[in-house]
Design an enzyme around this catalytic site. Sequence first.
Site, mmCIF file in Angstrom:
data_model
loop_
_atom_site.group_PDB
_atom_site.id
_atom_site.type_symbol
_atom_site.label_atom_id
_atom_site.label_comp_id
_atom_site.label_asym_id
_atom_site.label_seq_id
_atom_site.Cartn_x
_atom_site.Cartn_y
_atom_site.Cartn_z
ATOM 1 N N HIS A 1 0.848 -1.206 0.000
ATOM 2 C CA HIS A 1 0.000 0.000 0.000
ATOM 3 C C HIS A 1 0.877 1.248 0.000
ATOM 4 C CE1 HIS A 1 -3.921 2.072 0.995
ATOM 5 N NE2 HIS A 1 -3.020 3.045 1.070
ATOM 6 N N HIS B 1 1.513 5.356 -2.171
ATOM 7 C CA HIS B 1 1.021 6.393 -3.092
ATOM 8 C C HIS B 1 2.226 6.985 -3.822
ATOM 9 C CE1 HIS B 1 -3.198 6.543 -1.624
ATOM 10 N NE2 HIS B 1 -2.613 6.009 -0.563
ATOM 11 N N GLU C 1 -11.199 4.243 6.852
ATOM 12 C CA GLU C 1 -10.034 4.898 7.448
ATOM 13 C C GLU C 1 -10.528 6.063 8.296
ATOM 14 O OE1 GLU C 1 -7.135 6.460 4.730
ATOM 15 O OE2 GLU C 1 -5.640 6.764 6.293
ATOM 16 N N TRP D 1 0.223 13.843 3.547
ATOM 17 C CA TRP D 1 -0.338 13.171 4.710
ATOM 18 C C TRP D 1 0.704 12.823 5.761
ATOM 19 C CZ3 TRP D 1 -1.676 12.191 -0.352
ATOM 20 C CH2 TRP D 1 -2.991 12.493 -0.700
ATOM 21 N N ASP E 1 2.223 3.295 2.900
ATOM 22 C CA ASP E 1 1.255 4.331 2.555
ATOM 23 C C ASP E 1 1.911 5.601 2.026
ATOM 24 O OD1 ASP E 1 -1.210 5.416 2.094
ATOM 25 O OD2 ASP E 1 -1.846 5.491 4.172
HETATM 26 FE FE FE2 Z 1 -3.445 5.128 1.173
#
Ligand code: FE2
Length: 430
Positions: A57, A59, A213, A315, A309
């Site tokens: 996972h 990005h 989430e 983020w 992630d």
């Molecule tokens: Fe994500």
Amino acid sequence: MFDLLIQNATLPDGRKGIDIGIRDGAIAAIEPALDAQAGEVIDAKGLLVSPPFVDPHFHMDATLSLGLPRMNVSGTLLEGIGLWGELRPMLTHEALVERAMRYCDLAVSKGLLAIRSHVDVSDPRLVTVEAMLDVREQVAPYIDLQLVAFPQDGYYRGPDAQSALERALDMGVDIVGGIPHFERTMADGARSVEALCRIAADRGLMVDMHCDESDDPMSRHVETLAQQTVHFGLQGRVAGSHLTSMHSMDNYYVSKLIPLMAEADLRVIPNPLINMMLQGRHDTYPKRRGLTRIEQLMQAGLTVGFGQDCVLDPWYSMGSGDLLDVAHMAVHATQMGSGADKTAFFEAVTTNSAKIMGLEGYGLEVGCHADMVLLQAKDTAEAIRLRPARLKVIRRGKVISQTAPAISQLSLEGRSPTVDPSDYAPLHPF
Ligand code: FE2
């Protein structure tokens, strides 16, 4: 005759003194004291040789964009999504590729040779998709990169997401994504899960959704995801990423939910680094951790793979490309620190995630690809504790990255000791 022979390795299952013979990019033999000639020999000196790390996972389209166009002040998921929305119109193919390629170099140096990346399809220009397809091709010799069509602004909520997602799949994106908890209503979220699973079933693809989430115990899209997985016969091909609302759910409800998830053979992808950073943001004290129920899910036999992630993006201002950082955080956040727990967590960043991604030829067995990592650690528990140097990273039988061992030379009062972090063990003087 081998092309490459690795001698005296410790394997993740605890076997010691193992030799690995490699021929034509594949593992030809793996057993103690192999007696054969080799073009090149590496002495592992009893250290750990692992299959490569796998990140299920990530990005890749957002990585290394921290501070563009500004920092996330609140630190929340929702400001991060808003911030990404500000940056999106400014994205260019060249900048996306440059950042992703630079990240992939870092990944290789950490022994991370397989990555599943979500790719935002909210901008109908699909510049993100074109760029990541380009990256997938460029890194193919050394990284297995899977791409997920991810409607970041919502499949129904985003104005062009439905057609853009289908176009992204037509262009060659591998997997169907979603974000049901970000749709306008619970009903829209459930509808999106059904629609996206239908697309995957029709196209013969896997599914991987950002799911629940949040800290809202009533965010129950994972239930719909499991039910639709069974409905469409997608067992074993669907992953739920994050699932953090499960942390806050009622225990009775969870006692019914987890068996349904097991029936669907749902793959579970917690992201311990980012979830420890983002969850519980609306709490004062006590603050919930927000990580999903990793211990219960593992005990129920579900396949759990840990993802990273984010690295330096809207983020998350941290991250290093190191899946051992992820496992290290998971030990603390779950309070699971036994030897068996660490074994399970090492599998969560290697074999489990490879299973989730459906990687073929992965593992340390005869016939598998000769892909592996020599670490400056004596076993998997020490690897998680130390997050040590990846001394050699090998892909298809060739060394593609080397890192010098971290060894310090001290100058103290009357002593000049050498410190090798991998050479420490509990001292029992009595
Ligand atoms: Fe994500």
